[in-house]
Scaffold this active site. Structure first.
Site, mmCIF file in Angstrom:
data_model
loop_
_atom_site.group_PDB
_atom_site.id
_atom_site.type_symbol
_atom_site.label_atom_id
_atom_site.label_comp_id
_atom_site.label_asym_id
_atom_site.label_seq_id
_atom_site.Cartn_x
_atom_site.Cartn_y
_atom_site.Cartn_z
ATOM 1 C CB ALA A 1 7.704 77.106 -61.707
ATOM 2 C CE LYS A 2 4.245 71.159 -57.464
ATOM 3 N NZ LYS A 2 5.381 70.229 -57.556
ATOM 4 N N GLY A 3 2.245 75.243 -60.122
ATOM 5 C CA GLY A 3 0.974 75.864 -60.458
ATOM 6 C C GLY A 3 -0.150 75.009 -59.938
ATOM 7 C CB VAL B 1 4.235 80.377 -57.555
ATOM 8 C CG1 VAL B 1 5.383 80.979 -56.760
ATOM 9 C CG2 VAL B 1 2.902 80.862 -57.005
#
Ligand code: GLU
Length: 421
Positions: A111-113, A66
């Site tokens: 962001a992050k995943g 994201v």
């Protein structure tokens, strides 16, 4: 039109948005920007199979990445492997990354995943296959100038090395700048691994000084002995604190006289649990509730809730983990006079060190270890002083002050760029 949906719904997302809205009210945020920043600009959901070591066994898992704000430079944030990972949680964490990066002045959006999988039972080979396939699925949206992953819960230097290798094979040349937090042998910064924990203690010490306390001889408790917790414990130990209790997923240990952290480092090398360390006793009660001066939650999120907040005896809480405290718990702690150094400030040393690593990779610089620490502490303490001043001026807690600083910076960037088309 206000976007209404439950696409990103999760407890953590609700909390992050509630927190954001409180601050948006306080700073009278432009209503158009206000709605925009509640939602991530890009979200990629992938499902992919990987082979178990048993060749015929194939498992399919869900992965996410994201990207919250693309207005200020590439997006940046970690990748977590945890069974709890879902779109809402990853989105909430991506939003927090935007504020975090903005308060330390980095040219990134958040962001992050993550992959919804428990990494613990996986063998090294299985973890490698998961990582390589997940990376392949992310290729369209990651890049040195697009989105740069880093370690988070359940991932480490080796995971970053596999991401870097997979990406480099795709593009046809070595691309160290695609990830940060990788091993030094492939362009990682020597200080990255230690920076989150050390940065957290540096701002914690600065905050303690403001209220007339010192770290020396104070009793410190650290929840979690991973990348963040272990270096926070080491930094506190080096500054003369008594680290009386630490834990990891397998158990907790206590020594009222202070645990010898360098010895514990030796004991836990090769992935051994803190459990059974000869220089301490087994602790059976909740590590968060024992009597101490400074508590550093440095493991998973949501550990301090309305059910245990009033039992916390520490006077200073340094949030090494992301979102360790729920909003209700935060209120209880503040009412009880606990000084909270919020996650988006306390653990910003990680992304700050990541920024140095990325600059070194993209510009082919090479900074010495001492220079990197000096830069890190300078960035962290500057951000801390600014946030402390905001908290005094606005008569608010440090979390609100940090959010004011972060949200204002992101909003200013968006307003300055204007709306396309
Ligand atoms: N995962 C870390 C965090 O939550 C670091 C992110 C980064 O270095 O990009 O702050």
């Amino acid at each position: 039109m206000i976007v209404e949906n439950n696409l990103f719904d999760s407890q953590m997302y609700k909390e992050v948005i509630k927190q954001y809205e409180g601050v948006a009210d306080l700073i009278n945020l432009d209503p158009n920007i206000r709605e925009r920043l509640k939602l991530p600009q890009r979200s990629l959901v992938v499902t992919f199979p990987f082979r178990r070591d048993e060749y015929d066994e194939v498992e399919t898992v869900v992965g996410y990445r994201v990207q919250h704000v693309l207005s200020m430079g590439p997006t940046k944030g970690g990748i977590r492997y945890s069974p709890d990972v879902n779109l809402g949680e990853v989105t909430a964490l991506a939003i927090l990354m935007s504020w975090k990066s903005a308060i330390v002045g980095l040219p990134y959006g958040g962001a992050k995943g993550g992959v919804a999988i428990d990494p613990n039972p996986l063998t090294r080979a299985e973890k490698q296959r998961v990582t390589r396939r997940y990376t392949a699925e992310l290729i369209p949206i990651i890049g040195v100038n697009k989105d740069i992953p880093a370690p988070d819960l359940g991932t480490d230097e080796q995971t970053m090395a596999w991401i870097m290798d997979t990406y480099s094979n795709f593009v046809g040349y070595a691309t160290p700048g695609i990830v940060t937090g990788k091993p030094a042998s492939i362009g990682g910064s020597v200080t990255r691994k230690e920076s989150t924990g050390r940065g957290a203690v540096a701002v914690g010490v600065a905050a303690m000084e403001k209220i007339g306390k010192t770290i020396k001889n104070s009793k410190v408790v650290v929840q979690g002995f991973g990348n963040v917790g272990r270096y926070a414990a080491m930094a506190a130990y080096e500054q003369g604190a008594k680290v009386i209790a630490v834990n990891d997923v397998d158990g907790s240990i206590i020594n009222e006289k202070g645990i010898n952290i360098p010895e514990l480092f030796k004991y836990t090398s090769n992935n051994v649990s803190v459990n059974g360390f000869p220089g301490a006793e087994k602790l059976n009660e909740s590590i968060l509730e024992i009597d101490c001066d400074v508590l550093i939650p440095a493991a998973v999120g949501g550990v301090i809730t309305s059910s245990n907040a009033s039992k916390i005896k520490a006077k200073v809480l340094i949030e090494g983990a992301n979102s360790p405290t729920t909003l209700n718990a935060d209120k209880i702690l503040r009412e009880n006079g606990v000084l909270i150094i919020p996650d988006i400030l306390a653990n910003a040393g990680g992304i700050t060190a990541s920024y140095f690593e990325w600059v070194q990779n993209t510009q082919n610089y090479l900074w010495k270890e001492a220079e990197l620490y000096e830069k890190l502490i300078d960035v962290m303490l500057t951000a801390f002083e600014e946030i402390w001043t905001i908290s005094e001026k606005q008569n608010c807690d440090l979390r609100t002050a940090a959010l004011i600083k972060g949200i204002k910076r992101v909003a200013a960037a968006k307003l300055t760029r204007g709306l396309f088309p």
